[in-house]
Structure formats: C-alpha cells, structure tokens
Design an enzyme around this catalytic site. Sequence first.
Site, short mmCIF file in Angstrom:
data_model
loop_
_atom_site.label_atom_id
_atom_site.label_comp_id
_atom_site.label_asym_id
_atom_site.label_seq_id
_atom_site.Cartn_x
_atom_site.Cartn_y
_atom_site.Cartn_z
N ASP A 65 0.91 -1.15 0.00
CA ASP A 65 0.00 0.00 0.00
C ASP A 65 0.94 1.19 0.00
O ASP A 65 1.66 1.41 0.97
CB ASP A 65 -0.87 0.00 1.26
CG ASP A 65 -1.87 1.15 1.25
OD1 ASP A 65 -1.48 2.27 0.88
OD2 ASP A 65 -3.03 0.92 1.62
N HIS A 66 0.96 1.94 -1.09
CA HIS A 66 2.04 2.93 -1.21
C HIS A 66 1.94 4.03 -0.16
O HIS A 66 2.89 4.75 0.06
CB HIS A 66 2.16 3.47 -2.64
CG HIS A 66 1.12 4.49 -2.99
ND1 HIS A 66 -0.17 4.15 -3.30
CD2 HIS A 66 1.19 5.84 -3.07
CE1 HIS A 66 -0.85 5.26 -3.57
NE2 HIS A 66 -0.04 6.30 -3.44
N HIS A 76 -5.77 3.09 1.59
CA HIS A 76 -4.97 4.24 2.01
C HIS A 76 -5.53 4.97 3.25
O HIS A 76 -4.80 5.30 4.18
CB HIS A 76 -4.83 5.25 0.87
CG HIS A 76 -4.35 4.64 -0.41
ND1 HIS A 76 -3.45 3.59 -0.44
CD2 HIS A 76 -4.61 4.93 -1.70
CE1 HIS A 76 -3.20 3.28 -1.72
NE2 HIS A 76 -3.91 4.07 -2.50
C1 BG6 Z 1 -4.02 5.20 -5.90
C2 BG6 Z 1 -5.41 5.38 -6.44
O1 BG6 Z 1 -3.93 4.02 -5.16
O2 BG6 Z 1 -3.70 6.31 -5.07
C3 BG6 Z 1 -5.50 6.67 -7.22
O3 BG6 Z 1 -5.74 4.27 -7.27
C4 BG6 Z 1 -5.05 7.84 -6.39
O4 BG6 Z 1 -6.83 6.88 -7.69
C5 BG6 Z 1 -3.69 7.55 -5.74
O5 BG6 Z 1 -4.94 8.96 -7.23
C6 BG6 Z 1 -3.34 8.62 -4.73
O6 BG6 Z 1 -2.02 8.45 -4.33
P1 BG6 Z 1 -1.16 9.69 -3.87
O7 BG6 Z 1 0.14 9.11 -3.45
O8 BG6 Z 1 -1.07 10.61 -5.04
O9 BG6 Z 1 -1.92 10.31 -2.73
#
Ligand code: BG6
Length: 497
Positions: free
Chosen positions: A182-183, A245
């Site tokens: 989960d990034h 997230h």
């Molecule tokens: C991704 C979603 O996991 O996370 C996207 O699929 C979203 O829709 C993105 O834009 C948001 O990531 P970050 O790091 O830009 O907040």
Amino acid sequence: PPAPPNAMIIFGAAGDLTKRKLIPALFHLCHGNLLPETFAVVGLDRMEMDDATFQSMMGEEVKRNVGNAWDAETWSRLCERLHYMTGNITEEATYIALCERLSGIDAERGTDGNYLFYLAVPPSLFGDITRLLGAVGLTAESENDWRRVIIEKPFGIDLDSAKALNRMLHETLDEDQIYRIDHYLGKETVQNIMVFRFSNGFIEPLWNRQHIDHVQITVAESVGVEHRGPYYDTAGALRDMIPNHLLVLLGFLGMEPPNSFDSQAVRDEINKVLDAVHPLTPEQVLTNAVRGQYGEGVMPNGEKVPAYRSSPGVDPNSRTETFAALKLTMDNWRWAGVPFYLRTGKRLTAQYTEVVIQFKRAPKIMFKDADTAQMNPDMLVLRIQPNEGIQMSFGAKIPGPRMRVGTVNMDFCYADYFGNAPATGYETLIYDCMNGDATLFKHADTVEKGWEIVESVQDVWAAMPPRDFPNYAAGTWGPAAAGDLLKNDGRLWRRIT
Ligand code: BG6
C-alpha cells in the site's frame, strides 16, 4: 547497509508503474548505495525488446522522473544490471524460460537464488502468476535462499474477493512470502505518524477521548480520473481509496503503542484498531456515509473541466462515485465517542492529504474580552502531502490593552530540516522487502479487515443506486452532504486556503 544479494523480477515491466515508480525507486536506492553489488533486475512483459532497448527506455523515463536527482554515474551502475525477457505471463513456457534465465543470472551476478517477484500487473493476473511460479518451483525457498512476492493493489473488490485472493495466494506461498503493498505506507509522513506519537513523551497523554474532540482524514485530489476510466468506473472512490490508504492513516492514528517496532507487533496493533471500528449498520450507512460524482466545473486555476461521465472509458450514465466520506467510531477505551471523519474525492478544489486532530475546547474562558464564538478550537494538522509538515494551531493573546485571543500557528516543515530528499515512496518498501521486513506491508488479516469495514457501505450503495449524480461540480469541495456530515455534529471540515 546494502540489501542482501537478490534478483528482482518485474511482471509488467513495460507498464506505467515500472517506469514511473519502480525503476526510479531503484535508482534512488542505488544512489544511496542501498543495492548490493550482486543485484539484477529482470523485466518481463509481452512487448518484444532486448536488454539494450529496455535499458535505454528506462534511462529516459528515470531521467524524466527523478528530476534534479539524476546522475549519470548512478544510472550506469543500475542500467547495466537491467535485463529484459519477452513472454506471455499466463503461459507456463515463460516460467520455464524464466527459471533458466535466473539460473544464468545467479551464476553471472551472484544473486544467490534470492528472488523478489514484483507483480506490477492487473489484479486478475495475481492468481495465474503465483500458481505458475509455484508450478516451476520458483516459489520454493531453501535454507540458503528466499523467494518473496510483492502484490500491488487493488487487493480484491470486496471482502469475499479479498478472501478468495488470499486463499489462492496461500495455495502457493506462505504468508511470510507475501508482501501486499500500500504505497501510503511508503510515505515518510505516514511513517512519521508513528514516530511523532511514540518518540515524544508529550503527545500520548493527550492522544485519547479525554482531550480529542474528533479526527478528520482528508485525501483530496484535484485531478480527475485521467486515463484510468475503465478501471476507475468499476472501482469508485470508496474501493479505490478507503479500505486501503485512508485506513492505513486511521490505523497509525488509532493504534496503541506496540511493544516493539517488530513487524508482528506493529501489525497486531493495527489489526486491533481496525477490529475496534464499529461496523455501520445499513441505517447508519444512510446517515454516516456520503457519496458524490463530479459534474463539469471550473478548477481554481480557471481550467474548465468536463464531467466524470464524459471521461474516456467511463459509462456516460455511470453511477460510480468519485467522492466518498464516512463517519467512523471505535469501540475501545481510547476512542469511544470520538468520531473519525474520512473523505476522499477527485476533482476537488485542491490536491492534498492531511489529518486534523481537533482538541476539546478549554472548559471555561475567563478573559472577558475574548469573543468565544470567534475562537477556533486547538488543532494539530499532520500534512501528509504536499508541504509535508506538522502544524499546531492554538489561541494566543492579541497584543493590545484588551485580553483578546487570536489563533496562531506553530509550523514544522520537513523541507526546512531535512531538505527535499527525492523519493517515489517505493524505496523503503522495496528495500524492506529485500531485507525481509514486512512491517510496512499488509497482512492477509489487515486487508480483509479493511474490506469488512466498508462492506455494509458497499452493500447499501449497491442496493440503492444514486439518483442525484452528478451532485458536485468539479473544482468544489464535494457534495453538500459531506459538509452536513460534520455540521450535523456541530463541526466543520478544515478548509485550506
Ligand atoms: C491510488 C489510487 O492508489 O492512489 C488513485 O488508485 C489515487 O486513484 C492515488 O490517485 C493517490 O495516491 P497519492 O500518493 O497521489 O496520494
């Protein structure tokens, strides 16, 4: 120290994630001398190309993506370790060829049979890939080597599919070989929630229902769905962002102090928080969950943008939500009665992620000149991105003969102290996986608990298709009902200006 010897095999090497995040992350790791000399990448995809073409294609992408951090010496060190293999990833022959290629690389590069398989592919392929890796013996570990698999999101589309995917992975892999990414867990500011709470003595005594009125978690995006219409239209804002997230943020904010920074200890505490989240009954979904879809509108920079339904790959009558907000509560001693308001959406006024901890007001204000109605509550704002930092807002005396109180801010900005270290957010995660540290990855249980929390919302929303979509204009803060979610409780979303 550099990671142990290993080969990283990227499935989906010609795709977006590889060029935008994975190879740039390896570049940063290489720059920091965190990759071993005995390291190699094998990119695998359907597209026909040789090693040299793959290397030059990645070189251009890395240059574009890492900005000022580009340096030719680091790139040449990484570049000569990149290999490419053409293959259909649903055919066993590809895996037989991969075995041979990897034995050759082990002999040539000293990668020691340690393999990190990165599945940068659509989720429908996760099952096939792991099964075929297993069939040719590539997932079997011996005493001297390891085999690990990183799985990208989305991990299922609901509780049942996540459970089925976990069962399927477990047919070939042990749980400790699976690294569900989960990034958000790779973001420095997200990891810092734990450091802020547990490395400072003064925070924890305040971090509970006695002192905190409520918590807001906002992941606002000003971008639309861009080229991801076909995926997004089947997912929607809730599935795309909340069980993963936003619940990562909720987990770190809500958890009890773990006994150690050991992966099991941390994951256990996060699972306990998710367990404590009170499931919404169908009636509560009607009052505590809000959905929205954007129509055309004007962004703050004056750009006129089309409605979600006019995006490429999106059904012109789509009922998919591009905005979701929830009010959640937890059934435990620390948080009983403290609402956590979550919201996320596309095409909102601004692009930022932040957590607001709003403290309870002082029990009595004795300064008779203070206009208590004008006084803002004390707030701690954790700015996850951009302008990464932490801000504390509190009341201070406005200079002058009267005892007037105004709101002031104490502000910590990462950039002031640590500069702007270039990163994609994947560096720590890849490095940790190479080192066998799963603390920042999700356990099977954590993923399933995430889906459990949103399950009743998914069910009610599916049973009651929205009639009022689109219900917010692009470039605004989302549907009015999202504001009411707090207003009905006598509260307001924090607005950034
Ligand atoms: C991704 C979603 O996991 O996370 C996207 O699929 C979203 O829709 C993105 O834009 C948001 O990531 P970050 O790091 O830009 O907040």
